[in-house]
Design a protein around this motif. Structure first.
Motif, PDB file in Angstrom:
ATOM      1  N   LEU A  76       0.991  -0.933   0.086  1.00  0.00           N
ATOM      2  CA  LEU A  76       0.313  -0.267  -0.380  1.00  0.00           C
ATOM      3  C   LEU A  76       1.296   1.235   0.001  1.00  0.00           C
ATOM      4  CD1 LEU A  76      -2.731  -1.205   2.606  1.00  0.00           C
ATOM      5  CD2 LEU A  76      -3.443  -1.182  -0.224  1.00  0.00           C
ATOM      6  N   THR A  77       1.635   1.021   1.256  1.00  0.00           N
ATOM      7  CA  THR A  77       2.745   2.574   0.961  1.00  0.00           C
ATOM      8  C   THR A  77       3.431   2.849  -0.537  1.00  0.00           C
ATOM      9  OG1 THR A  77       3.479   1.630   3.503  1.00  0.00           O
ATOM     10  CG2 THR A  77       4.966   3.333   1.718  1.00  0.00           C
ATOM     11  N   LEU A  78       3.950   1.661  -1.342  1.00  0.00           N
ATOM     12  CA  LEU A  78       4.667   1.214  -2.521  1.00  0.00           C
ATOM     13  C   LEU A  78       3.410   2.039  -3.432  1.00  0.00           C
ATOM     14  CD1 LEU A  78       6.673  -1.428  -2.381  1.00  0.00           C
ATOM     15  CD2 LEU A  78       7.414   0.619  -1.979  1.00  0.00           C
ATOM     16  N   ARG A 109      -1.601   8.648  -7.657  1.00  0.00           N
ATOM     17  CA  ARG A 109      -2.459   9.758  -9.142  1.00  0.00           C
ATOM     18  C   ARG A 109      -1.087   8.826 -10.052  1.00  0.00           C
ATOM     19  NH1 ARG A 109      -0.626  13.276 -11.554  1.00  0.00           N
ATOM     20  NH2 ARG A 109       1.199  13.985 -10.436  1.00  0.00           N
ATOM     21  N   ARG A 110      -0.446   8.215  -9.978  1.00  0.00           N
ATOM     22  CA  ARG A 110       0.343   7.292 -10.827  1.00  0.00           C
ATOM     23  C   ARG A 110       0.779   5.693 -10.705  1.00  0.00           C
ATOM     24  NH1 ARG A 110       4.678  10.669 -13.208  1.00  0.00           N
ATOM     25  NH2 ARG A 110       4.933  13.201 -12.620  1.00  0.00           N
ATOM     26  N   ALA A 111      -0.460   5.032  -9.713  1.00  0.00           N
ATOM     27  CA  ALA A 111       0.148   3.790  -9.326  1.00  0.00           C
ATOM     28  C   ALA A 111      -1.281   3.239  -8.877  1.00  0.00           C
ATOM     29  CB  ALA A 111       0.927   3.796  -8.143  1.00  0.00           C
ATOM     30  N   THR A 112      -1.679   2.561  -9.393  1.00  0.00           N
ATOM     31  CA  THR A 112      -2.935   1.232  -8.682  1.00  0.00           C
ATOM     32  C   THR A 112      -2.615   0.079  -7.869  1.00  0.00           C
ATOM     33  OG1 THR A 112      -5.268   0.571 -10.163  1.00  0.00           O
ATOM     34  CG2 THR A 112      -2.697  -0.066 -10.947  1.00  0.00           C
ATOM     35  N   ILE A 113      -3.411   0.195  -7.695  1.00  0.00           N
ATOM     36  CA  ILE A 113      -3.376  -1.795  -7.087  1.00  0.00           C
ATOM     37  C   ILE A 113      -4.395  -2.781  -7.029  1.00  0.00           C
ATOM     38  CG2 ILE A 113      -4.074  -0.628  -5.372  1.00  0.00           C
ATOM     39  CD1 ILE A 113      -1.814  -1.948  -3.024  1.00  0.00           C
ATOM     40  N   ALA A 114      -4.222  -3.811  -6.877  1.00  0.00           N
ATOM     41  CA  ALA A 114      -5.614  -4.935  -6.882  1.00  0.00           C
ATOM     42  C   ALA A 114      -4.789  -5.826  -6.785  1.00  0.00           C
ATOM     43  CB  ALA A 114      -5.228  -5.506  -9.139  1.00  0.00           C
ATOM     44  N   ASN A 115      -6.102  -6.591  -7.076  1.00  0.00           N
ATOM     45  CA  ASN A 115      -5.937  -7.950  -5.375  1.00  0.00           C
ATOM     46  C   ASN A 115      -5.656  -8.119  -3.858  1.00  0.00           C
ATOM     47  OD1 ASN A 115      -6.694 -10.741  -5.649  1.00  0.00           O
ATOM     48  ND2 ASN A 115      -4.548 -10.720  -5.586  1.00  0.00           N
ATOM     49  N   ILE A 116      -6.107  -6.947  -3.752  1.00  0.00           N
ATOM     50  CA  ILE A 116      -5.963  -6.833  -1.937  1.00  0.00           C
ATOM     51  C   ILE A 116      -7.079  -6.457  -1.010  1.00  0.00           C
ATOM     52  CG2 ILE A 116      -4.682  -5.235   0.127  1.00  0.00           C
ATOM     53  CD1 ILE A 116      -2.354  -5.280  -2.140  1.00  0.00           C
ATOM     54  N   ASP A 117      -7.421  -7.157  -0.186  1.00  0.00           N
ATOM     55  CA  ASP A 117      -8.667  -6.860  -0.279  1.00  0.00           C
ATOM     56  C   ASP A 117      -9.206  -5.657   0.533  1.00  0.00           C
ATOM     57  OD1 ASP A 117      -9.302  -9.306  -0.784  1.00  0.00           O
ATOM     58  OD2 ASP A 117      -9.107 -10.813   0.706  1.00  0.00           O
ATOM     59  N   PRO A 174      -1.760   2.786 -15.416  1.00  0.00           N
ATOM     60  CA  PRO A 174      -0.452   3.724 -15.483  1.00  0.00           C
ATOM     61  C   PRO A 174       0.688   3.511 -14.721  1.00  0.00           C
ATOM     62  CG  PRO A 174      -1.981   2.635 -13.244  1.00  0.00           C
ATOM     63  CD  PRO A 174      -2.645   2.225 -14.501  1.00  0.00           C
ATOM     64  N   PRO A 175       1.853   4.314 -14.993  1.00  0.00           N
ATOM     65  CA  PRO A 175       2.922   3.479 -14.902  1.00  0.00           C
ATOM     66  C   PRO A 175       3.403   2.438 -13.807  1.00  0.00           C
ATOM     67  CG  PRO A 175       2.805   6.153 -15.405  1.00  0.00           C
ATOM     68  CD  PRO A 175       1.222   5.439 -15.245  1.00  0.00           C
ATOM     69  N   LEU A 176       2.401   2.420 -12.849  1.00  0.00           N
ATOM     70  CA  LEU A 176       2.698   1.943 -12.117  1.00  0.00           C
ATOM     71  C   LEU A 176       1.931   0.976 -11.555  1.00  0.00           C
ATOM     72  CD1 LEU A 176       5.211   0.144  -9.217  1.00  0.00           C
ATOM     73  CD2 LEU A 176       4.407   2.478  -8.645  1.00  0.00           C
ATOM     74  N   LEU A 177       2.135   0.051 -11.699  1.00  0.00           N
ATOM     75  CA  LEU A 177       0.714  -1.837 -11.002  1.00  0.00           C
ATOM     76  C   LEU A 177       1.016  -2.139  -9.489  1.00  0.00           C
ATOM     77  CD1 LEU A 177      -1.956  -2.942 -11.079  1.00  0.00           C
ATOM     78  CD2 LEU A 177      -0.867  -4.719 -12.861  1.00  0.00           C
ATOM     79  N   VAL A 178       1.069  -1.781  -8.493  1.00  0.00           N
ATOM     80  CA  VAL A 178       1.139  -2.506  -7.262  1.00  0.00           C
ATOM     81  C   VAL A 178      -0.400  -4.233  -7.180  1.00  0.00           C
ATOM     82  CG1 VAL A 178       1.203  -2.971  -4.895  1.00  0.00           C
ATOM     83  CG2 VAL A 178       2.393  -0.810  -6.342  1.00  0.00           C
ATOM     84  N   VAL A 179       0.508  -5.762  -6.959  1.00  0.00           N
ATOM     85  CA  VAL A 179      -0.704  -6.630  -7.352  1.00  0.00           C
ATOM     86  C   VAL A 179      -0.212  -7.505  -5.734  1.00  0.00           C
ATOM     87  CG1 VAL A 179      -1.025  -8.476  -8.210  1.00  0.00           C
ATOM     88  CG2 VAL A 179      -1.026  -6.752  -9.232  1.00  0.00           C
ATOM     89  N   GLU A 214       4.629  -3.798 -20.524  1.00  0.00           N
ATOM     90  CA  GLU A 214       4.141  -1.597 -20.525  1.00  0.00           C
ATOM     91  C   GLU A 214       4.417  -0.937 -19.136  1.00  0.00           C
ATOM     92  OE1 GLU A 214       0.746  -1.726 -22.624  1.00  0.00           O
ATOM     93  OE2 GLU A 214       1.355  -2.837 -24.512  1.00  0.00           O
ATOM     94  N   GLN A 215       3.944  -1.635 -18.549  1.00  0.00           N
ATOM     95  CA  GLN A 215       3.638  -1.181 -16.980  1.00  0.00           C
ATOM     96  C   GLN A 215       5.559  -1.707 -16.233  1.00  0.00           C
ATOM     97  OE1 GLN A 215      -0.059  -2.372 -16.691  1.00  0.00           O
ATOM     98  NE2 GLN A 215      -0.491  -0.876 -15.975  1.00  0.00           N
ATOM     99  N   THR A 216       5.783  -0.750 -15.293  1.00  0.00           N
ATOM    100  CA  THR A 216       6.452  -1.189 -14.376  1.00  0.00           C
ATOM    101  C   THR A 216       5.397  -2.398 -13.049  1.00  0.00           C
ATOM    102  OG1 THR A 216       8.056   0.282 -13.775  1.00  0.00           O
ATOM    103  CG2 THR A 216       8.039  -0.690 -12.515  1.00  0.00           C
ATOM    104  N   VAL A 217       5.141  -3.377 -12.391  1.00  0.00           N
ATOM    105  CA  VAL A 217       4.534  -4.425 -11.469  1.00  0.00           C
ATOM    106  C   VAL A 217       5.017  -4.958 -10.740  1.00  0.00           C
ATOM    107  CG1 VAL A 217       3.450  -6.504 -12.038  1.00  0.00           C
ATOM    108  CG2 VAL A 217       3.759  -4.942 -13.379  1.00  0.00           C
ATOM    109  N   VAL A 218       4.349  -4.190  -9.352  1.00  0.00           N
ATOM    110  CA  VAL A 218       5.114  -4.936  -8.100  1.00  0.00           C
ATOM    111  C   VAL A 218       4.995  -5.887  -7.986  1.00  0.00           C
ATOM    112  CG1 VAL A 218       6.211  -4.261  -6.016  1.00  0.00           C
ATOM    113  CG2 VAL A 218       6.305  -2.570  -7.309  1.00  0.00           C
ATOM    114  N   THR A 219       5.162  -6.744  -7.007  1.00  0.00           N
ATOM    115  CA  THR A 219       4.100  -7.986  -6.072  1.00  0.00           C
ATOM    116  C   THR A 219       4.603  -8.743  -5.311  1.00  0.00           C
ATOM    117  OG1 THR A 219       2.660 -10.075  -6.499  1.00  0.00           O
ATOM    118  CG2 THR A 219       4.361 -10.065  -7.728  1.00  0.00           C
ATOM    119  N   ALA A 220       4.631  -9.599  -4.366  1.00  0.00           N
ATOM    120  CA  ALA A 220       4.647 -10.106  -3.832  1.00  0.00           C
ATOM    121  C   ALA A 220       5.026 -11.624  -3.753  1.00  0.00           C
ATOM    122  CB  ALA A 220       4.728  -9.807  -2.075  1.00  0.00           C
ATOM    123  N   ASP A 221       6.030 -12.977  -2.540  1.00  0.00           N
ATOM    124  CA  ASP A 221       5.946 -13.605  -3.039  1.00  0.00           C
ATOM    125  C   ASP A 221       6.722 -13.963  -1.736  1.00  0.00           C
ATOM    126  OD1 ASP A 221       6.300 -16.751  -2.972  1.00  0.00           O
ATOM    127  OD2 ASP A 221       5.196 -16.441  -4.927  1.00  0.00           O
TER     128      ASP A 221
END
Length: 230
Positions: A46-48, A73-81, A159-164, A189-196
């Motif tokens: 969420l911070t990123l 504005r430059r990021a979106t976040i998905a798959n976080i309840d 957007p440029p940044l997608l956080v999943v 096409e985007q910068t994607v950040v996720t976790a595992d």
């Protein structure tokens, strides 16, 4: 570097959530944060994405430091309840229609979504995987389909940044691998950040796996260390 975190931590009124954490994310591709799942890791994601401000430390994103509004504005976040949880007792068509209406100017009337709208919104995320039907109930979607659908709805603006949310949130390891594969495609096409929690093999096509410590409450981190040493 697109993102650079320097000793960031988040604390709530009731206690410590995560940190200190230092990490860097390069532009483009998929970066996998490797660390324990739970409240701390979710809060870091969420911070990123600019949805939570660090209590201490600095976060530089898109050349601006500690500017959560610009990052938002430059990021979106998905798959976080906590952010994009979808009410289960509604149909896919209702979710797509609502997304179209949110994206439209306030003065424009938007009719109910059509199968063409579903195709346009979902195909870039789903790739060759089958889309859900318009009449399907969200609660009945298979696990992978549900995750891809949430990402597609959240990523409409691209957007440029997608956080999943962590790919390891899927119960099926095969499903998690397929989800990561689709994120790698989006990373073209985007910068994607996720976790595992287990990391990711570079052979999967990710750009980098970054070890992230201090994601759990301090007392739990001590217990984990004792168990590991024991």
């Amino acid at each position: 570097m697109l993102l650079a975190a320097d000793e960031i931590s988040v604390d709530a009124s009731w206690g410590h959530i995560y940190g200190p954490v230092s990490l860097a994310v390069r532009a483009g591709g998929v970066t996998v944060l490797v660390g324990a799942g739970g409240r701390g890791r979710t809060s870091l994601l969420l911070t990123l994405a600019g949805r939570m401000k660090p209590s201490v430390g600095s976060l530089t994103a898109f050349g601006r430091t500690n500017d959560a509004h610009d990052l938002f504005r430059r990021a979106t976040i998905a798959n976080i309840d906590e952010v994009d949880g979808i009410e289960q007792t509604i149909r896919v068509s209702d979710v797509v229609t609502e997304q179209l209406r949110w994206a439209a100017p306030w003065y424009k009337w938007v009719p109910p979504a059509t199968p063409d709208d579903l195709e346009r919104i979902c195909r870039p995320v789903f790739g060759d995987y089958s889309l859900p039907t318009m009449e399907a109930m969200v609660e009945e979607l298979p696990e992978l389909t549900a995750a891809l659908f949430r990402i597609a709805v959240a990523n409409t603006r691209k957007p440029p940044l997608l956080v999943v949310g962590g790919v390891d949130n899927l119960a099926s390891t095969a499903g998690a691998a397929k989800l990561l594969g689709r994120l790698v495609a989006l990373g073209e096409e985007q910068t994607v950040v996720t976790a595992d929690v287990n990391g990711a093999d570079p052979a999967t096509g990710i750009r980098e796996a970054v070890e992230v410590p201090n994601l759990t409450d301090r007392e739990f981190a001590i217990l984990e260390s004792e168990v590991a040493d024991g």
